[in-house]
Scaffold this motif. Sequence first.
Motif: not given
Length: 53
Positions: A8-10, A14-17, A37-42, A45-48
Amino acid sequence: MAQTMAEKMACKGDFQKLCPGVKPGDGRPFACLAEQKEKLSPACAKVIAAHTK
């Protein structure tokens, strides 16, 4: 989908933005993040990726 606090913290930033109008629950946050997913932080992206296999 069960998430750990670390997952959740990872994705929190990204969720807020990327998903500002999405209400938590029923998988909506995950779906929103997965669609972008192409806009996610690394870290997020690993979590997703780990939950979409």
